[in-house]
Design a protein around this motif. Structure first.
Motif, PDB file in Angstrom:
ATOM      1  N   SER A  56       0.806  -1.221   0.000  1.00  0.00           N
ATOM      2  CA  SER A  56       0.000   0.000   0.000  1.00  0.00           C
ATOM      3  C   SER A  56       0.838   1.270   0.000  1.00  0.00           C
ATOM      4  O   SER A  56       0.295   2.363   0.134  1.00  0.00           O
ATOM      5  CB  SER A  56      -0.939   0.003   1.213  1.00  0.00           C
ATOM      6  N   ILE A  57       2.172   1.142  -0.147  1.00  0.00           N
ATOM      7  CA  ILE A  57       3.121   2.266  -0.070  1.00  0.00           C
ATOM      8  C   ILE A  57       2.689   3.222   1.042  1.00  0.00           C
ATOM      9  O   ILE A  57       2.396   2.781   2.136  1.00  0.00           O
ATOM     10  CB  ILE A  57       3.349   2.923  -1.452  1.00  0.00           C
ATOM     11  N   SER A  58       2.605   4.535   0.797  1.00  0.00           N
ATOM     12  CA  SER A  58       2.211   5.442   1.892  1.00  0.00           C
ATOM     13  C   SER A  58       0.740   5.807   1.818  1.00  0.00           C
ATOM     14  O   SER A  58       0.303   6.803   2.402  1.00  0.00           O
ATOM     15  CB  SER A  58       3.067   6.715   1.855  1.00  0.00           C
ATOM     16  N   ALA A  59      -0.058   4.983   1.104  1.00  0.00           N
ATOM     17  CA  ALA A  59      -1.484   5.264   0.951  1.00  0.00           C
ATOM     18  C   ALA A  59      -2.217   5.238   2.282  1.00  0.00           C
ATOM     19  O   ALA A  59      -3.304   5.818   2.412  1.00  0.00           O
ATOM     20  CB  ALA A  59      -2.111   4.237   0.005  1.00  0.00           C
ATOM     21  N   ASN A  60      -1.630   4.570   3.288  1.00  0.00           N
ATOM     22  CA  ASN A  60      -2.312   4.502   4.585  1.00  0.00           C
ATOM     23  C   ASN A  60      -2.520   5.871   5.212  1.00  0.00           C
ATOM     24  O   ASN A  60      -3.460   6.084   5.978  1.00  0.00           O
ATOM     25  CB  ASN A  60      -1.516   3.614   5.546  1.00  0.00           C
ATOM     26  N   VAL A  61      -1.661   6.828   4.850  1.00  0.00           N
ATOM     27  CA  VAL A  61      -1.790   8.170   5.446  1.00  0.00           C
ATOM     28  C   VAL A  61      -2.939   8.950   4.806  1.00  0.00           C
ATOM     29  O   VAL A  61      -3.861   9.381   5.505  1.00  0.00           O
ATOM     30  CB  VAL A  61      -0.456   8.938   5.354  1.00  0.00           C
ATOM     31  N   PRO A  62      -2.953   9.165   3.477  1.00  0.00           N
ATOM     32  CA  PRO A  62      -4.079   9.908   2.905  1.00  0.00           C
ATOM     33  C   PRO A  62      -5.405   9.159   2.995  1.00  0.00           C
ATOM     34  O   PRO A  62      -6.452   9.790   3.160  1.00  0.00           O
ATOM     35  CB  PRO A  62      -3.662  10.112   1.443  1.00  0.00           C
ATOM     36  N   GLN A  63      -5.373   7.824   2.901  1.00  0.00           N
ATOM     37  CA  GLN A  63      -6.638   7.110   3.023  1.00  0.00           C
ATOM     38  C   GLN A  63      -7.147   7.152   4.459  1.00  0.00           C
ATOM     39  O   GLN A  63      -8.358   7.153   4.685  1.00  0.00           O
ATOM     40  CB  GLN A  63      -6.500   5.678   2.520  1.00  0.00           C
ATOM     41  N   GLY A  64      -6.248   7.210   5.411  1.00  0.00           N
ATOM     42  CA  GLY A  64      -6.677   7.413   6.786  1.00  0.00           C
ATOM     43  C   GLY A  64      -7.253   8.806   7.002  1.00  0.00           C
ATOM     44  O   GLY A  64      -8.224   8.997   7.736  1.00  0.00           O
ATOM     45  N   ALA A  65      -6.653   9.792   6.313  1.00  0.00           N
ATOM     46  CA  ALA A  65      -7.119  11.172   6.467  1.00  0.00           C
ATOM     47  C   ALA A  65      -8.561  11.341   6.013  1.00  0.00           C
ATOM     48  O   ALA A  65      -9.280  12.226   6.504  1.00  0.00           O
ATOM     49  CB  ALA A  65      -6.209  12.108   5.680  1.00  0.00           C
ATOM     50  N   GLN A 125      -6.845   9.752  11.355  1.00  0.00           N
ATOM     51  CA  GLN A 125      -5.549   9.168  11.670  1.00  0.00           C
ATOM     52  C   GLN A 125      -5.146   8.167  10.589  1.00  0.00           C
ATOM     53  O   GLN A 125      -6.002   7.543   9.966  1.00  0.00           O
ATOM     54  CB  GLN A 125      -5.582   8.475  13.034  1.00  0.00           C
ATOM     55  N   PRO A 126      -3.832   7.992  10.374  1.00  0.00           N
ATOM     56  CA  PRO A 126      -3.394   7.020   9.352  1.00  0.00           C
ATOM     57  C   PRO A 126      -3.918   5.621   9.642  1.00  0.00           C
ATOM     58  O   PRO A 126      -4.106   5.235  10.801  1.00  0.00           O
ATOM     59  CB  PRO A 126      -1.866   7.070   9.463  1.00  0.00           C
ATOM     60  N   LEU A 127      -4.149   4.891   8.569  1.00  0.00           N
ATOM     61  CA  LEU A 127      -4.457   3.478   8.699  1.00  0.00           C
ATOM     62  C   LEU A 127      -3.153   2.703   8.887  1.00  0.00           C
ATOM     63  O   LEU A 127      -2.057   3.254   8.689  1.00  0.00           O
ATOM     64  CB  LEU A 127      -5.177   2.987   7.447  1.00  0.00           C
ATOM     65  N   ALA A 128      -3.249   1.456   9.243  1.00  0.00           N
ATOM     66  CA  ALA A 128      -2.058   0.609   9.315  1.00  0.00           C
ATOM     67  C   ALA A 128      -1.529   0.402   7.895  1.00  0.00           C
ATOM     68  O   ALA A 128      -2.291   0.318   6.937  1.00  0.00           O
ATOM     69  CB  ALA A 128      -2.395  -0.729   9.954  1.00  0.00           C
TER      70      ALA A 128
END
Length: 813
Positions: A666-675, A688-691
């Motif tokens: 998921s590369i760094s997608a956990n941050v924007p998808q968490g947002a 908050q970021p996802l895992a």
């Protein structure tokens, strides 16, 4: 024998690996001092080519585009370099590639240098140039065509940010390694001859064969163009040699000119020729398409015969070969790419994911590690850069000595190498239909995903990021997106009214199947747009067997073609299901209605915080707790079952496969998808970021690294062939003693041999250092962290991504 400057050990390589030679060290500093910028040369030349050749078949337009760019772009040879080839008009400059998308370029022109991370400078003159060419591209870009192909029902998922395929409708495909082994053995002249023979053999009275003619003619154009590109550099090297006063550099430039008149046109005969050949082709591929994860494959395998012969003949030494490798890594780092800001957040740190794979096995199962494998580790240690992305292929026969070398590199804090396991990956590939000898030749492509170099189609990892936690919230809300009120799945009941946990799982099953189906629809729309709008001729020509089949990669030219999905927030899904089951349906501590109200308010007030604490106290993935681990495996299996139903656009057109499987890269997608995701039942606050990957949620894994390994190993790794990405973080002091490093090796062997782990990588960094780097970035320019399946300089990341890395659990051994 090549003469090299005196080696000066630096803190970068450390006492174990030594330091860069003086000239490479100075050049490294120069490159790091170079601000990333925007280059418009390719945009201008591409626009003119498309305008002037509107009557030509698209394959020929693309071929002429590459030819014109390679003929007219600025070229240079750096004073320290023994290799020639540049991607843009300056090092670290990112070319604009207008045929993919121009809307975001124009919208964000004035923001490139103001971004919170991944900044690029751009001149006012360059901005004006881009504004002038933008009108030509209106209605012509890949993005516009892909969006037009998306059915309205599926496009809702894109518009709402639930399924995110933006990366592959605003750029090229890539995620591939071409057949560098064959390139070095044959040379482009042989490829050109094969294309001419294919053209000559066509029966042009057959419409199907007539349709193949532009493909073959275009291949001849691009092969000639790359050969001419090499000759441009040969001419430049001779000009520089004529003006050079230092005898050693003059001789070096003349040798460069000689090499460039041999390769990549003809087979390589020396180590220097082989490295120059792959680099020039690699950079030409980067110029053709700005898709990332263009990887080198098993570099230690196909370069070793050349180095072995040169060492025996005295043409190279370990020192000179290592310097040439560091030269290659510095050149690799100069390649850059600018993305839209919305997509940049999914790829924080401007990664290109240019992966080098070493180690592993031969086809007969014997250990493939050789002397060059060790030199590659040394050279990566000395350059201390986030590129290339280094992967070690683990197998049970890998020696402790080589494992120790890998861990010595890991101790330097580069986040490298990552480990991929032959014990899982080779059988999984064979089960998918890959021939055993090819399965044994796999390499990492980009991050954790794998493919057979030179025989696999584009994008072995998926383009669409599927948000698992958001899908769960929709499932709990009767199939309706809580944020927008849009129905996205069949009515399945609301959490407020559910009387058993079985109803929750039933709602999840029907919702995630609908989400995954739409993910495939969006993926297919992107694939068809890529096939119809931006065929890549050079890349296709260098992959077996596009020439033999007369097809581009997107038309089914590769021997194999499998694509993985990308699932985000794996751990959050498991933790959320465990919390719902325990807190609501077993302990009856709260009702479903109370939980839903708390989620909608983001756990506001005393009552909301009380409920959140109950959720946080529930069992968490990453602690070897079957209660939560089994729930996650069960829920993920539904999605995997659904993925296995579908075919990609190459199915039945030639390749073995043409199907999908799961993947967690998921590369760094956990941050924007968490947002963009509301509060979730695991106790995570909204935004908050996802895992990331298949790693546990931050702070949830409290039972140590062995427990993490056991939880991860319960996933169906044999069906998640797209990659089971696991990040771990340890303090540098944990690996300071030889006995601790031996303990880590034993633990890794247990993970791969007994638990059948797929992948693991380590951030070896002190939390205090990360915090200081946030406060004083100018003092930590060389600080590298593992973001996801790739590494990046910490200080170029946005604060949100930095915070996500700082928050990860720091394990002890």
């Amino acid at each position: 024998m090549t003469t090299i400057a005196q080696s000066t050990p630096t803190a970068l390589g450390g006492p174990h690996f030594g330091g860069l030679t003086d000239r490479m060290a100075a050049w490294r500093e120069e490159i790091l001092d170079t601000e990333p910028s925007v280059c418009v040369e390719r945009a201008v030349i591409t626009t003119q080519t498309y305008r002037d050749n509107a009557d030509q078949p698209l394959d020929m337009v693309r071929a002429l585009m590459l030819k014109n760019v390679l003929e007219r772009m600025t070229i240079y040879i750096e004073p320290a370099s023994r290799l020639a080839g540049n991607q843009a008009s300056a090092n670290r400059a990112a070319p604009i590639m207008p045929e993919y998308a121009m809307d975001w370029v124009i919208d964000e022109l004035d923001e490139f240098d103001k971004r919170p991370g991944d900044r690029f400078t751009i001149s006012e003159e360059a901005k004006q140039t881009l504004r002038e060419i933008a009108p030509f591209w209106r209605g012509r870009t890949l993005k516009e065509h892909a969006l037009a192909l998306m059915p309205a029902d599926a496009k809702r998922f894109y518009d709402l940010g639930i399924i995110h395929p933006e990366g592959n409708i605003t750029s090229g495909d890539a995620h591939i390694a071409v057949n560098y082994r064959r390139l070095l053995a044959d040379g482009l002249a042989t490829y050109r001859r094969r294309a001419q023979e294919g053209l000559d053999a066509l029966d042009l009275t057959d419409p199907a064969q007539l349709e193949q003619a532009p493909f073959y003619r275009s291949l001849i154009v691009v092969f000639d163009a790359v050969i001419a590109f090499a000759h441009r550099y040969a001419d430049l090297a001779e000009q520089l040699a004529a003006a050079e006063t230092a005898p050693e550099r003059q001789a070096e430039l003349r040798e460069m000119a000689r090499v460039l008149r041999v390769v990549p046109e003809h087979p390589a005969t020396t180590f220097h020729e082989a490295v120059q050949s792959i680099w020039l082709v690699h950079v030409a591929l980067q110029i053709e398409s700005n898709g990332h994860s263009l990887s080198y494959g098993r570099l230690d395998q196909y370069l070793w015969p050349f180095l072995r012969e040169d060492l025996e003949a005295g043409r190279e030494t370990d020192a000179s070969a290592t310097e040439l490798l560091t030269n290659l890594w510095l050149k690799t780092f100069t390649v850059n790419k600018i993305r839209s800001w919305s997509h940049t957040r999914f790829s924080a740190g401007s990664p290109l994911y240019q992966n080098v794979t070493i180690g592993g096995q031969h086809a007969d199962g014997s250990d493939a590690v050789n002397h060059l494998s060790y030199l590659i580790i040394t050279s990566v240690a000395q350059t201390h850069l986030p590129q290339p992305n280094l992967t070690v292929r683990y197998h049970h026969g890998l020696s402790d000595n080589f494992m120790n070398e890998a861990i010595e590199l890991m101790r330097l804090g580069t986040g490298m190498p990552a480990f991929n396991s032959d014990e899982v990956i080779i059988p999984s590939l064979i089960e998918r239909g890959v021939a055993p000898e090819d399965a044994h030749d796999y390499s990492a492509i980009g991050c954790v995903e794998v493919a057979v170099p030179g025989r696999w189609g584009y994008r072995c990892t998926g383009m669409s990021f599927l948000n698992f936690p958001k899908a769960l919230l929709v499932a709990l809300n009767d199939g309706v997106d809580p944020a927008s009120g849009t129905r996205l799945a069949p009515a399945c009941g609301h959490l407020r009214d559910m009387t058993s946990f079985d109803q929750v799982m039933s709602a999840w099953d029907s919702t995630i199947r609908e989400f995954q189906r739409n993910c495939i629809v969006l993926d297919a729309a992107c694939d068809l747009a890529l096939e119809h709008q931006v065929p890549d001729l050079l890349c296709s020509g260098l992959v077996d067997d596009c020439i033999g089949r007369g097809k581009t990669l997107k038309e089914g030219g590769a021997v194999y073609d499998f694509v993985s999905g990308l699932q985000v927030g794996i751990a959050n899904l498991g933790d959320s299901l465990a919390a719902i089951k325990k807190v609501v349906f077993e302990d009856h501590a709260i009702t479903g209605a109370q939980l839903w109200e708390a989620l909608q308010s983001d756990f506001a007030g005393e009552e909301g915080e009380r409920i959140r604490k109950l959720l946080v106290a529930a069992p968490k993935y990453g602690n070897d707790d079957d209660y939560v681990d089994d729930l996650l495996v069960r829920a993920y299996a539904t999605d995997i079952d659904e993925i296995f139903k579908y075919k990609n656009s190459r199915y039945g057109r030639g390749p073995i496969g043409g199907t999908y499987y799961a993947g967690t890269s998921s590369i760094s997608a956990n941050v924007p998808q968490g947002a963009s995701t509301a509060a979730t039942p695991d106790g995570r606050h909204a935004g908050q970021p996802l895992a990331e990957g298949c790693s546990p949620s931050h702070g949830a894994d409290v039972n140590g690294p062995t427990a993490v390994f056991k939880s991860v190993s319960k996933l169906e790794t044999d069906r998640i062939t797209g990659g089971v990405l696991l990040n771990q973080k340890v303090n540098p002091q944990i690996l300071a003693k030889p006995e601790d490093r031996a303990k880590l090796i034993a633990m890794l062997r247990a993970f791969f041999n007994r638990l059948r782990g797929f992948h693991v990588q380590y951030n070896v960094v002190d939390r205090a250092v990360l915090l200081d780097a946030q406060a004083h970035p100018e003092q930590h320019r060389d600080l590298i962290v593992r973001v996801a399946g790739y590494s990046a300089f910490f200080v170029v990341l946005s604060k949100q991504t930095q915070d996500d890395i700082i928050a990860r659990t720091e394990q002890t051994l």
